[in-house]
Design a protein around this motif. Structure first.
Motif, PDB file in Angstrom:
ATOM      1  N   GLY A   1       0.806  -1.213   0.000  1.00  0.00           N
ATOM      2  CA  GLY A   1       0.000   0.000   0.000  1.00  0.00           C
ATOM      3  C   GLY A   1       0.839   1.263   0.000  1.00  0.00           C
ATOM      4  N   ALA A   2       0.168   2.416   0.028  1.00  0.00           N
ATOM      5  CA  ALA A   2       0.864   3.713   0.018  1.00  0.00           C
ATOM      6  C   ALA A   2       1.724   3.859   1.266  1.00  0.00           C
ATOM      7  CB  ALA A   2      -0.157   4.850  -0.052  1.00  0.00           C
ATOM      8  N   GLY A   3       2.974   4.261   1.052  1.00  0.00           N
ATOM      9  CA  GLY A   3       3.899   4.434   2.160  1.00  0.00           C
ATOM     10  C   GLY A   3       4.623   3.172   2.554  1.00  0.00           C
ATOM     11  N   GLY A   4       4.268   2.032   1.947  1.00  0.00           N
ATOM     12  CA  GLY A   4       4.902   0.772   2.306  1.00  0.00           C
ATOM     13  C   GLY A   4       6.062   0.441   1.392  1.00  0.00           C
ATOM     14  N   SER A   5       6.432  -0.821   1.369  1.00  0.00           N
ATOM     15  CA  SER A   5       7.452  -1.334   0.462  1.00  0.00           C
ATOM     16  C   SER A   5       7.312  -2.842   0.439  1.00  0.00           C
ATOM     17  CB  SER A   5       8.860  -0.934   0.915  1.00  0.00           C
ATOM     18  OG  SER A   5       9.263  -1.720   2.028  1.00  0.00           O
ATOM     19  N   LEU A   6       8.121  -3.515  -0.337  1.00  0.00           N
ATOM     20  CA  LEU A   6       8.028  -4.978  -0.391  1.00  0.00           C
ATOM     21  C   LEU A   6       8.337  -5.633   0.952  1.00  0.00           C
ATOM     22  CD1 LEU A   6      11.163  -6.230  -0.521  1.00  0.00           C
ATOM     23  CD2 LEU A   6      11.006  -5.468  -2.890  1.00  0.00           C
ATOM     24  N   SER A   7       8.993  -4.907   1.852  1.00  0.00           N
ATOM     25  CA  SER A   7       9.342  -5.493   3.152  1.00  0.00           C
ATOM     26  C   SER A   7       8.140  -5.697   4.063  1.00  0.00           C
ATOM     27  CB  SER A   7      10.386  -4.629   3.870  1.00  0.00           C
ATOM     28  OG  SER A   7       9.852  -3.378   4.228  1.00  0.00           O
ATOM     29  N   VAL A   8       6.969  -5.075   3.746  1.00  0.00           N
ATOM     30  CA  VAL A   8       5.801  -5.262   4.616  1.00  0.00           C
ATOM     31  C   VAL A   8       5.229  -6.674   4.497  1.00  0.00           C
ATOM     32  CG1 VAL A   8       5.204  -2.813   4.465  1.00  0.00           C
ATOM     33  CG2 VAL A   8       4.080  -4.449   2.935  1.00  0.00           C
ATOM     34  N   TRP A   9       5.743  -7.445   3.533  1.00  0.00           N
ATOM     35  CA  TRP A   9       5.277  -8.824   3.347  1.00  0.00           C
ATOM     36  C   TRP A   9       6.179  -9.832   4.052  1.00  0.00           C
ATOM     37  CZ3 TRP A   9       0.565  -8.706   1.516  1.00  0.00           C
ATOM     38  CH2 TRP A   9       0.178  -7.689   0.640  1.00  0.00           C
ATOM     39  N   PHE A  10       6.999  -9.375   4.992  1.00  0.00           N
ATOM     40  CA  PHE A  10       7.973 -10.276   5.616  1.00  0.00           C
ATOM     41  C   PHE A  10       7.320 -11.447   6.343  1.00  0.00           C
ATOM     42  CE2 PHE A  10       6.851  -7.275   8.901  1.00  0.00           C
ATOM     43  CZ  PHE A  10       6.965  -7.959  10.106  1.00  0.00           C
ATOM     44  N   LYS A  11       6.067 -11.301   6.777  1.00  0.00           N
ATOM     45  CA  LYS A  11       5.388 -12.394   7.474  1.00  0.00           C
ATOM     46  C   LYS A  11       4.684 -13.358   6.519  1.00  0.00           C
ATOM     47  CE  LYS A  11       4.756 -10.129  11.925  1.00  0.00           C
ATOM     48  NZ  LYS A  11       3.841  -9.872  13.060  1.00  0.00           N
ATOM     49  N   GLN A  12       4.786 -13.083   5.228  1.00  0.00           N
ATOM     50  CA  GLN A  12       4.178 -13.965   4.229  1.00  0.00           C
ATOM     51  C   GLN A  12       5.211 -14.838   3.507  1.00  0.00           C
ATOM     52  OE1 GLN A  12       2.567 -10.674   4.723  1.00  0.00           O
ATOM     53  NE2 GLN A  12       1.352 -12.173   5.856  1.00  0.00           N
TER      54      GLN A  12
ATOM     55  N   PHE B   1     -15.480 -13.307   0.614  1.00  0.00           N
ATOM     56  CA  PHE B   1     -15.132 -12.340   1.662  1.00  0.00           C
ATOM     57  C   PHE B   1     -14.916 -13.089   2.974  1.00  0.00           C
ATOM     58  CE2 PHE B   1     -17.120  -8.987   4.650  1.00  0.00           C
ATOM     59  CZ  PHE B   1     -15.867  -8.530   5.024  1.00  0.00           C
ATOM     60  N   ILE B   2     -13.759 -12.843   3.594  1.00  0.00           N
ATOM     61  CA  ILE B   2     -13.456 -13.428   4.894  1.00  0.00           C
ATOM     62  C   ILE B   2     -13.018 -12.317   5.845  1.00  0.00           C
ATOM     63  CG2 ILE B   2     -11.960 -15.001   6.190  1.00  0.00           C
ATOM     64  CD1 ILE B   2     -11.674 -16.701   3.697  1.00  0.00           C
ATOM     65  N   LYS B   3     -13.642 -12.284   7.008  1.00  0.00           N
ATOM     66  CA  LYS B   3     -13.203 -11.371   8.066  1.00  0.00           C
ATOM     67  C   LYS B   3     -12.203 -12.088   8.966  1.00  0.00           C
ATOM     68  CE  LYS B   3     -17.295  -8.435   8.712  1.00  0.00           C
ATOM     69  NZ  LYS B   3     -18.327  -8.026   9.697  1.00  0.00           N
ATOM     70  N   ILE B   4     -11.116 -11.413   9.253  1.00  0.00           N
ATOM     71  CA  ILE B   4     -10.093 -11.968  10.130  1.00  0.00           C
ATOM     72  C   ILE B   4     -10.245 -11.339  11.509  1.00  0.00           C
ATOM     73  CG2 ILE B   4      -7.615 -12.224  10.520  1.00  0.00           C
ATOM     74  CD1 ILE B   4      -7.206 -12.136   7.523  1.00  0.00           C
ATOM     75  N   GLU B   5     -10.486 -12.170  12.502  1.00  0.00           N
ATOM     76  CA  GLU B   5     -10.740 -11.665  13.854  1.00  0.00           C
ATOM     77  C   GLU B   5      -9.495 -11.032  14.465  1.00  0.00           C
ATOM     78  OE1 GLU B   5     -12.363 -14.690  16.300  1.00  0.00           O
ATOM     79  OE2 GLU B   5     -14.234 -14.850  15.183  1.00  0.00           O
ATOM     80  N   LYS B   6      -9.761 -10.050  15.332  1.00  0.00           N
ATOM     81  CA  LYS B   6      -8.707  -9.360  16.085  1.00  0.00           C
ATOM     82  C   LYS B   6      -7.658  -8.764  15.156  1.00  0.00           C
ATOM     83  CE  LYS B   6      -9.323 -12.336  20.135  1.00  0.00           C
ATOM     84  NZ  LYS B   6      -8.671 -13.287  21.081  1.00  0.00           N
ATOM     85  N   SER B   7      -8.141  -8.146  14.103  1.00  0.00           N
ATOM     86  CA  SER B   7      -7.240  -7.559  13.113  1.00  0.00           C
ATOM     87  C   SER B   7      -7.811  -6.251  12.600  1.00  0.00           C
ATOM     88  CB  SER B   7      -7.036  -8.534  11.949  1.00  0.00           C
ATOM     89  OG  SER B   7      -6.219  -7.977  10.957  1.00  0.00           O
ATOM     90  N   GLY B   8      -6.899  -5.338  12.257  1.00  0.00           N
ATOM     91  CA  GLY B   8      -7.308  -4.071  11.689  1.00  0.00           C
ATOM     92  C   GLY B   8      -7.076  -4.018  10.195  1.00  0.00           C
TER      93      GLY B   8
ATOM     94  N   PRO C   1      -0.933 -12.656  10.654  1.00  0.00           N
ATOM     95  CA  PRO C   1      -0.291 -13.252   9.471  1.00  0.00           C
ATOM     96  C   PRO C   1      -0.628 -14.718   9.249  1.00  0.00           C
ATOM     97  CG  PRO C   1       1.307 -12.916  11.228  1.00  0.00           C
ATOM     98  CD  PRO C   1       0.060 -12.203  11.640  1.00  0.00           C
ATOM     99  N   ASP C   2      -0.766 -15.500  10.323  1.00  0.00           N
ATOM    100  CA  ASP C   2      -1.047 -16.926  10.143  1.00  0.00           C
ATOM    101  C   ASP C   2      -2.386 -17.140   9.453  1.00  0.00           C
ATOM    102  OD1 ASP C   2       1.337 -17.499  11.377  1.00  0.00           O
ATOM    103  OD2 ASP C   2       0.457 -17.938  13.335  1.00  0.00           O
TER     104      ASP C   2
END
Length: 266
Positions: A21-32, A227-234, A242-243
């Motif tokens: 997204g805006a302001g990010g980089s490829l490093s924001v996917w480190f948990k994937q 559509f899937i909602k992920i609990e306890k996530s923003g 990530p899991d």
């Protein structure tokens, strides 16, 4: 050309392209990366003005179509004909634009923290940002946006990750990306209609209060969307949970791959 990183495990493994997204980089996917690289070829991209990609690439009149073309140029460079695309936040608009302009290159879309319409609160927030963008330090605006979009204690890691990545940008790049949002609602409405033939999964944190209602509405109107909602996530659910994000994404990609491998009888 955009800066990118590839992890190729096999010529026959499906490709998955990640768009931040805006302001990010490829490093924001480190948990994937660890999970996806087990069975997929991975392409990670820094969008223009982000991460290690070049700055000052904007021309007058550039749109999301120009940004998406740069991603296609990377795919051409490494010889990827078709890919699953995973986008996050504003990167979901880039992903949908690629699907709109180059549908033959996209196997499926997985849209995390998806932006498909701005409500009145988001419009006011973006209007304030566009009004102040030239005389207020962009990091002050970005921190404000981050706290409004990701306000809770459990969002702290993802909020800090994006704030820290945004520090690598400059005011001019922030202004250009902010300008792209000025006429976004009509554009996004058209995208939903033009890309509804492409398998699409929306992954949203259940605390992503600004962006969930439009997703629920568009999924009701399109049988091919999931559509899937992920609990306890923003908003940035790939970092918050990530899991779950990885499991839902990989399961969806596997389902699409299996569907495409079935050859109709006769």
């Amino acid at each position: 050309m955009l800066h990118y990183r590839t992890i190729e495990i096999s010529p026959t493994a499906p490709w998955v392209t990640f768009i931040h997204g805006a302001g990010g980089s490829l490093s924001v996917w480190f948990k994937q990366i660890r999970e996806f690289r087990k069975e997929h070829n991975v392409l990670l991209i820094d969008l223009r003005g982000h991460g290690k990609s070049e700055r000052d690439q904007w021309k007058k009149g550039d749109t999301f179509a120009d940004v998406s073309k740069e991603v296609i140029e990377v795919l051409d460079e490494i010889g990827v004909e078709k890919t699953h695309i995973i986008g996050m936040s504003l990167g979901t608009i880039v992903a949908q634009t690629i699907a709109d302009n180059y549908p033959e290159r996209v196997k499926s879309l997985i849209l995390g923290g998806a932006i498909i319409r701005f409500d009145i609160r988001t419009k006011i927030l973006l209007w304030a940002g566009r009004t102040m963008k030239r005389f207020v330090p962009y990091m002050l605006l970005y921190r404000l946006f981050a706290y409004i979009i990701m306000p809770l204690k459990e969002h702290e890691e993802s909020r800090l990750a994006f704030v820290n990545e945004a520090k690598k940008m400059c005011q001019k790049e922030f202004i250009k990306w902010m300008s792209l949002t000025s006429l976004i609602n009509p554009y996004l409405t058209r995208l939903q209609a033009s890309t509804n033939a492409i398998p699409t999964l929306f992954l949203m944190g259940d605390e992503d209060y600004l962006f969930i209602p439009p997703i629920e509405e568009v999924v009701r109107r399109n049988e091919g969307f999931e559509f899937i909602k992920i609990e306890k996530s923003g908003h940035v659910c790939n970092i918050d949970q990530p899991d779950l994000f990885n499991r839902f994404s990989i399961d969806y990609i596997s389902k699409i791959e299996q569907r495409k491998s079935v050859i109709p009888a006769g």
